[in-house]
Design a protein around this motif. Sequence first.
Motif, PDB file in Angstrom:
ATOM      1  N   UNK A 195       2.079  27.421  44.501  1.00 26.80           N
ATOM      2  CA  UNK A 195       0.952  28.317  44.566  1.00 26.80           C
ATOM      3  C   UNK A 195       1.430  29.727  44.870  1.00 26.80           C
ATOM      4  N   UNK A 196       0.735  30.685  44.285  1.00 27.59           N
ATOM      5  CA  UNK A 196       1.042  32.099  44.469  1.00 27.59           C
ATOM      6  C   UNK A 196       0.201  32.653  45.614  1.00 27.59           C
ATOM      7  N   UNK A 197       0.858  33.292  46.567  1.00 34.35           N
ATOM      8  CA  UNK A 197       0.127  33.904  47.680  1.00 34.35           C
ATOM      9  C   UNK A 197       0.374  35.403  47.683  1.00 34.35           C
ATOM     10  N   UNK A 198      -0.576  36.111  48.268  1.00 29.52           N
ATOM     11  CA  UNK A 198      -0.454  37.553  48.383  1.00 29.52           C
ATOM     12  C   UNK A 198      -1.027  37.977  49.723  1.00 29.52           C
ATOM     13  N   UNK A 199      -0.229  38.723  50.487  1.00 30.11           N
ATOM     14  CA  UNK A 199      -0.694  39.350  51.718  1.00 30.11           C
ATOM     15  C   UNK A 199      -0.731  40.847  51.439  1.00 30.11           C
ATOM     16  N   UNK A 200      -1.878  41.447  51.731  1.00 34.64           N
ATOM     17  CA  UNK A 200      -2.064  42.877  51.478  1.00 34.64           C
ATOM     18  C   UNK A 200      -2.437  43.553  52.793  1.00 34.64           C
ATOM     19  N   UNK A 201      -1.740  44.627  53.113  1.00 34.58           N
ATOM     20  CA  UNK A 201      -2.098  45.470  54.254  1.00 34.58           C
ATOM     21  C   UNK A 201      -2.735  46.730  53.695  1.00 34.58           C
ATOM     22  N   UNK A 202      -3.903  47.098  54.239  1.00 38.74           N
ATOM     23  CA  UNK A 202      -4.607  48.281  53.764  1.00 38.74           C
ATOM     24  C   UNK A 202      -5.015  49.163  54.922  1.00 38.74           C
ATOM     25  N   UNK A 203      -4.792  50.442  54.747  1.00 39.97           N
ATOM     26  CA  UNK A 203      -5.299  51.448  55.684  1.00 39.97           C
ATOM     27  C   UNK A 203      -6.410  52.179  54.949  1.00 39.97           C
ATOM     28  N   UNK A 204      -7.591  52.195  55.552  1.00 37.18           N
ATOM     29  CA  UNK A 204      -8.755  52.820  54.943  1.00 37.18           C
ATOM     30  C   UNK A 204      -8.939  54.223  55.525  1.00 37.18           C
ATOM     31  N   UNK A 205      -9.370  55.125  54.693  1.00 37.33           N
ATOM     32  CA  UNK A 205      -9.608  56.503  55.142  1.00 37.33           C
ATOM     33  C   UNK A 205     -10.705  56.534  56.204  1.00 37.33           C
ATOM     34  N   UNK A 206     -10.564  57.409  57.191  1.00 38.20           N
ATOM     35  CA  UNK A 206     -11.599  57.543  58.223  1.00 38.20           C
ATOM     36  C   UNK A 206     -12.972  57.793  57.597  1.00 38.20           C
ATOM     37  N   UNK A 207     -13.981  57.120  58.131  1.00 32.74           N
ATOM     38  CA  UNK A 207     -15.340  57.267  57.633  1.00 32.74           C
ATOM     39  C   UNK A 207     -15.657  56.444  56.406  1.00 32.74           C
ATOM     40  N   UNK A 208     -14.696  55.679  55.907  1.00 33.98           N
ATOM     41  CA  UNK A 208     -14.885  54.894  54.676  1.00 33.98           C
ATOM     42  C   UNK A 208     -14.929  53.382  54.936  1.00 33.98           C
ATOM     43  N   UNK A 209     -14.933  52.968  56.195  1.00 29.07           N
ATOM     44  CA  UNK A 209     -14.881  51.545  56.551  1.00 29.07           C
ATOM     45  C   UNK A 209     -16.013  50.730  55.893  1.00 29.07           C
ATOM     46  N   UNK A 210     -17.249  51.190  56.016  1.00 30.34           N
ATOM     47  CA  UNK A 210     -18.380  50.420  55.476  1.00 30.34           C
ATOM     48  C   UNK A 210     -18.327  50.342  53.956  1.00 30.34           C
ATOM     49  N   UNK A 211     -17.945  51.421  53.309  1.00 32.67           N
ATOM     50  CA  UNK A 211     -17.806  51.408  51.846  1.00 32.67           C
ATOM     51  C   UNK A 211     -16.691  50.434  51.441  1.00 32.67           C
ATOM     52  N   UNK A 212     -15.587  50.459  52.182  1.00 35.40           N
ATOM     53  CA  UNK A 212     -14.493  49.518  51.932  1.00 35.40           C
ATOM     54  C   UNK A 212     -14.980  48.081  52.058  1.00 35.40           C
ATOM     55  N   UNK A 213     -15.641  47.775  53.182  1.00 31.06           N
ATOM     56  CA  UNK A 213     -16.077  46.400  53.433  1.00 31.06           C
ATOM     57  C   UNK A 213     -17.062  45.909  52.383  1.00 31.06           C
ATOM     58  N   UNK A 214     -17.976  46.751  51.951  1.00 26.81           N
ATOM     59  CA  UNK A 214     -18.934  46.352  50.916  1.00 26.81           C
ATOM     60  C   UNK A 214     -18.216  46.053  49.601  1.00 26.81           C
ATOM     61  N   UNK A 215     -17.324  46.948  49.194  1.00 26.85           N
ATOM     62  CA  UNK A 215     -16.596  46.748  47.936  1.00 26.85           C
ATOM     63  C   UNK A 215     -15.638  45.580  47.981  1.00 26.85           C
ATOM     64  N   UNK A 216     -14.919  45.447  49.091  1.00 27.11           N
ATOM     65  CA  UNK A 216     -13.958  44.357  49.214  1.00 27.11           C
ATOM     66  C   UNK A 216     -14.666  43.016  49.320  1.00 27.11           C
ATOM     67  N   UNK A 217     -15.774  42.959  50.037  1.00 27.25           N
ATOM     68  CA  UNK A 217     -16.525  41.706  50.146  1.00 27.25           C
ATOM     69  C   UNK A 217     -17.015  41.242  48.782  1.00 27.25           C
ATOM     70  N   UNK A 218     -17.527  42.169  47.986  1.00 26.61           N
ATOM     71  CA  UNK A 218     -17.993  41.821  46.644  1.00 26.61           C
ATOM     72  C   UNK A 218     -16.832  41.331  45.776  1.00 26.61           C
ATOM     73  N   UNK A 219     -15.686  41.984  45.871  1.00 26.28           N
ATOM     74  CA  UNK A 219     -14.507  41.580  45.100  1.00 26.28           C
ATOM     75  C   UNK A 219     -14.032  40.190  45.514  1.00 26.28           C
TER      76      UNK A 219
ATOM     77  N   UNK B 104       1.050  32.475  39.495  1.00 20.20           N
ATOM     78  CA  UNK B 104       1.116  33.921  39.221  1.00 20.20           C
ATOM     79  C   UNK B 104       0.230  34.312  38.045  1.00 20.20           C
ATOM     80  N   UNK B 105       0.072  33.425  37.081  1.00 17.38           N
ATOM     81  CA  UNK B 105      -0.789  33.715  35.935  1.00 17.38           C
ATOM     82  C   UNK B 105      -2.244  33.861  36.374  1.00 17.38           C
ATOM     83  N   UNK B 106      -2.673  33.060  37.338  1.00 14.42           N
ATOM     84  CA  UNK B 106      -4.039  33.186  37.861  1.00 14.42           C
ATOM     85  C   UNK B 106      -4.225  34.531  38.558  1.00 14.42           C
ATOM     86  N   UNK B 107      -3.189  34.999  39.234  1.00 11.31           N
ATOM     87  CA  UNK B 107      -3.273  36.320  39.860  1.00 11.31           C
ATOM     88  C   UNK B 107      -3.347  37.409  38.798  1.00 11.31           C
TER      89      UNK B 107
END
Length: 103
Positions: free
Chosen positions: A1-25, A60-63
């Motif tokens: 199985x293919x795994x992926x760990x992603x670390x993300x730093x979000x711009x200040x003031x963009x947390x809620x927009x990030x969470x909405x978009x990432x949750x939908x994705x 990896x093809x599924x990714x």
Amino acid sequence: MFSLVVQMQVRPGKREQFLAGMSANAEASVRDEPGCLRFDVSAVEGDENRFLLYELYTDAEAFEAHKRAAHFAHWRTIAGEVVAEQVNTPGALLVSHAAEGTR
């Protein structure tokens, strides 16, 4: 199985927009992609704008299919506005233990 760990730093003031978009994705990935087995989004304690993602795919093809999905393209548009920094660490799942769904 293919795994992926992603670390993300979000711009200040963009947390809620990030969470909405990432949750939908994440939701669309698990719901609509047969090869996406897991998509977790975690906040980092002590830094409200830092997040960790854990994604698990059959291979990896599924990714690669995930990256071609319409919901991913929509997420990438949002990411361009909200993500300041991102580090992707691909790998292979070797051992898994889970208690979810058993309690």
